[in-house]
Enzyme design. Structure first.
Site, PDB file in Angstrom:
ATOM      1  CB  THR A 375      -0.963  -0.013   1.211  1.00 45.80           C
ATOM      2  OG1 THR A 375      -1.805  -1.142   1.090  1.00 45.80           O
ATOM      3  CG2 THR A 375      -1.819   1.241   1.355  1.00 45.80           C
ATOM      4  CD  GLU A 414      -7.957  -3.203  -1.260  1.00 42.96           C
ATOM      5  OE1 GLU A 414      -7.313  -3.313  -0.216  1.00 42.96           O
ATOM      6  OE2 GLU A 414      -7.457  -2.781  -2.319  1.00 42.96           O
ATOM      7  CG  ASP A 417      -8.831  -5.222   3.088  1.00 44.86           C
ATOM      8  OD1 ASP A 417      -8.042  -6.029   3.599  1.00 44.86           O
ATOM      9  OD2 ASP A 417      -8.462  -4.132   2.626  1.00 44.86           O
ATOM     10  CB  SER A 446     -10.009   0.433   4.379  1.00 41.19           C
ATOM     11  OG  SER A 446      -8.684   0.900   4.229  1.00 41.19           O
ATOM     12  CB  SER A 447      -6.359  -0.336   8.540  1.00 35.54           C
ATOM     13  OG  SER A 447      -6.866  -1.552   8.967  1.00 35.54           O
ATOM     14  N   GLY A 467      -1.390  -2.275   6.725  1.00 31.13           N
ATOM     15  CA  GLY A 467      -2.508  -3.091   7.210  1.00 31.13           C
ATOM     16  C   GLY A 467      -3.040  -2.514   8.515  1.00 31.13           C
TER      17      GLY A 467
HETATM   18  O1  DON Z   1      -7.391  -1.156   3.150  1.00 30.14           O
HETATM   19  C1  DON Z   1      -6.680  -1.767   3.947  1.00 30.14           C
HETATM   20  O2  DON Z   1      -6.703  -1.593   5.152  1.00 30.14           O
HETATM   21  C2  DON Z   1      -5.667  -2.750   3.402  1.00 30.14           C
HETATM   22  N1  DON Z   1      -6.079  -3.229   2.118  1.00 30.14           N
HETATM   23  C3  DON Z   1      -4.341  -2.070   3.381  1.00 30.14           C
HETATM   24  C4  DON Z   1      -3.264  -3.029   3.001  1.00 30.14           C
HETATM   25  C5  DON Z   1      -1.946  -2.602   3.427  1.00 30.14           C
HETATM   26  O3  DON Z   1      -1.709  -1.589   4.039  1.00 30.14           O
HETATM   27  C6  DON Z   1      -0.903  -3.547   3.022  1.00 30.14           C
HETATM   28  N2  DON Z   1       0.293  -3.407   3.709  1.00 30.14           N
HETATM   29  N3  DON Z   1       0.962  -2.601   4.133  1.00 30.14           N
END
Ligand code: DON
Length: 564
Positions: A375, A414, A417, A446-447, A467
């Protein structure tokens, strides 16, 4: 340059004012007179600066940065994915979160993510077209251009199109992530043709990565706006190749995609105002809960072990709540009044034992998380004081690893998630419930937590990947900013994280000194070192001098924070 009279005006406006007054309209009265961008890739930061030089504002630059990241950092984000972009418009103080998150296709079927015995099918959840939500990023970029930009979309997309056409040399991080995903990429001919060498291995360092199909897809977006992606040639190519490889997208799913503008979450903490991501991000709610719990302590006056004890217990309690209640606000009713209430936080604070960790097992509910490592996030402030904090993702490295033939678009994964199988952990160990169950057209939780921090004399723009650790890393970035740390220190400082379950404090080496670690262990905390913290990108703005400061996380190899 820095507009001293305006700064004085601002200072006068602040006399006797509280932070609520500092947070909103007066900010528009101050202009930095120069600009700053911090992103995870030098070429993306430079693309944003190029668009500013052509007369664009922060929002045009954000389009250029996001689209260039899609080209040069496709392991992290792309037009096959989605983003949350927090914006602050200087002219009128308007703030919004532009939600360009992916949605589930209409034919989503939770049964496709489990076998006949109900065991999770992790492959369907994370690899190939079954794992891909309908992308939001192209619609989001077109939305930003139409509603906030000064330049045509075509001008803001030009650097990304040029780099996709001419190529660039991927860095070591890109090649490392490619190695991690090589086997899945090799399954799909269009993915292998784009991303692997002729022997189906990861290309050698020095490889020039050209993406002519993606350049043409971006050109259609540039020429026709969102319709250039969600209808016509691109849409047909996406749907045909997804369906041919076992996915269930339809042309209607694409044509029906809508960007949503949402009111940010806002809360105050000891004279600071924090503006951050609302659901379908869990980040803002969790941050508000953590800060609301901590408002009962004077952190600066506490011994380190006591301070971290309070912080970790606040994190533990916020994470217990966050997956329990949250999901897409267009689909689920959430007890936000409760979760954001200082009184609710008072109750949580009262449950913290003075010198002892609270075992998570003593708190009801059980939700485990494991962090991830991709991300991307970028931060921008322009010469007029427009601000952008944007976190963008395709989820796991290179998303689903599926390239839709002829488009050059790497689709996200995604769908993972969502809580696809009740109580089964996703890639980050997150277990959700009904609130985050998949449904046609629904956004997955999402985070991602793009954030602005407003103080009486300075403003911070920040965010990170990671994440579930996004939330705690942003929290630590906010604290460091409030402590007056420069952007480079905020991005570099060692990180720590607690997420309720597993009942561990994740730490980077040197997060705590030996004496603090020992004191915390004596209170009952168990530590676990881990890698994979996010690449934080920060811009700070000193309202007294007008000076901007920008830094990209030193954990990344190609990031660039630049003031111009
Ligand atoms: O939207 C979210 O929270 C995740 N899909 C974010 C994924 C992420 O940050 C991956 N790693 N660092």
């Amino acid at each position: 340059m820095t507009g001293l009279p305006r700064v004085l005006l601002f200072a006068l406006l602040l006399v006797g004012a509280d932070i609520a007054a500092a947070a909103a309209p007066p900010v528009a009265a101050v202009k930095p007179g120069h600009a700053a961008i911090a992103s995870a890739h030098r070429l993306a930061t430079e693309a944003g600066l190029e668009v500013l030089d052509k007369g664009g504002n922060a929002f045009d630059a954000a389009i250029a940065v996001a689209a260039t990241l899609a080209v040069v950092e496709p392991q992290s984000s792309g037009i096959g994915g989605g983003f949350f972009m927090l914006i602050h418009r200087a002219a009128d103080g308007r703030e919004a979160m532009i939600d360009a998150r992916e949605v589930a296709p209409a034919a989503v079927d939770a049964k496709a993510y489990a076998d006949a015995d109900g065991r999770p099918n992790r492959d369907a959840a994370t690899n190939g077209p079954t794992s891909a939500g309908i992308p939001g990023e192209p619609a989001g970029l077109a939305w930003v251009a139409a509603h906030y930009g000064k330049l045509p979309l075509k001008a803001s997309l030009a650097p990304a199109i040029r780099i996709a056409t001419n190529g660039f040399k991927p860095d070591a991080r890109f090649l490392g992530r490619l190695q991690e995903r090589r086997e899945v990429i090799a399954r799909y001919p269009a993915s292998a043709a784009l991303l692997l060498a002729a022997d189906r291995q990861v290309p050698k360092p020095g490889w020039v990565f050209r993406q002519p199909d993606l350049a043409r897809t971006l050109e259609r977006l540039a020429a026709q706006g969102a319709d250039g992606f969600y209808r016509g040639e691109t849409a047909r190519a996406l749907v045909d190749s997804v369906r041919a490889a076992g996915g269930n997208w339809t042309l209607d799913d694409l044509a029906g995609y809508r960007v949503v503008e949402r009111e940010p979450i806002r809360f105050d903490y000891r004279g600071w105002r924090i503006v951050t991501a609302p659901p379908p991000s869990s980040g803002g709610v969790a941050l508000a809960e953590i800060f609301n719990i901590l408002r009962g302590y004077d952190l600066a006056a506490m011994a380190p072990a006591q301070r971290y004890h309070a912080i970790i217990e606040a994190m533990r309690r916020a994470f217990r709540d966050h997956n329990e209640y949250l999901g897409d606000p267009d689909f689920v009713k959430m007890p936000l009044d409760m979760l954001l209430s200082p009184h609710y936080a008072d109750g949580l604070r009262a449950s913290i034992l003075p010198d002892k960790a609270t075992p998570s097992a003593m708190l009801p509910a059980a939700l485990a998380h494991e962090p991830g490592t991709d991300t991307t996030h970028f931060s921008i402030v322009d010469r007029d004081g427009n601000m952008v904090a944007c976190t963008s993702t395709v989820n796991l490295p290179f998303g689903s690893a599926f390239v839709a033939g002829g488009t050059g678009v790497i689709l996200n994964d995604e769908m993972d998630d969502f809580a696809l199988v009740p109580d089964a952990p996703n890639a980050f160990g997150l277990r959700g419930n009904q609130a985050n169950a998949p449904a046609p057209g629904k956004r997955m939780l999402s985070s991602m937590s793009p954030t602005f921090v407003f103080g009486k004399d300075r403003i911070g723009v920040l965010g990170t990947p990671g994440g579930s650790t996004i939330i705690t890393q942003v929290f630590e970035g906010i604290l460091a900013f409030m402590d007056g740390k420069p952007a480079a220190t905020i991005t570099a400082q060692p990180r720590y994280h607690h997420q309720y379950l597993p009942d561990l404090v994740y730490v980077e080496p040197h997060a705590f000194d030996d004496a603090t670690t020992k004191a915390l262990q004596d209170m009952g905390y168990t530590f676990k070192q881990r890698d994979g913290w996010g690449f934080m990108n920060v811009v700070t703005w000193d309202l007294g001098t007008g000076k901007l400061d920008a830094a990209s996380d030193p954990r990344g190899v190609s990031g660039l924070g630049k003031v111009k």
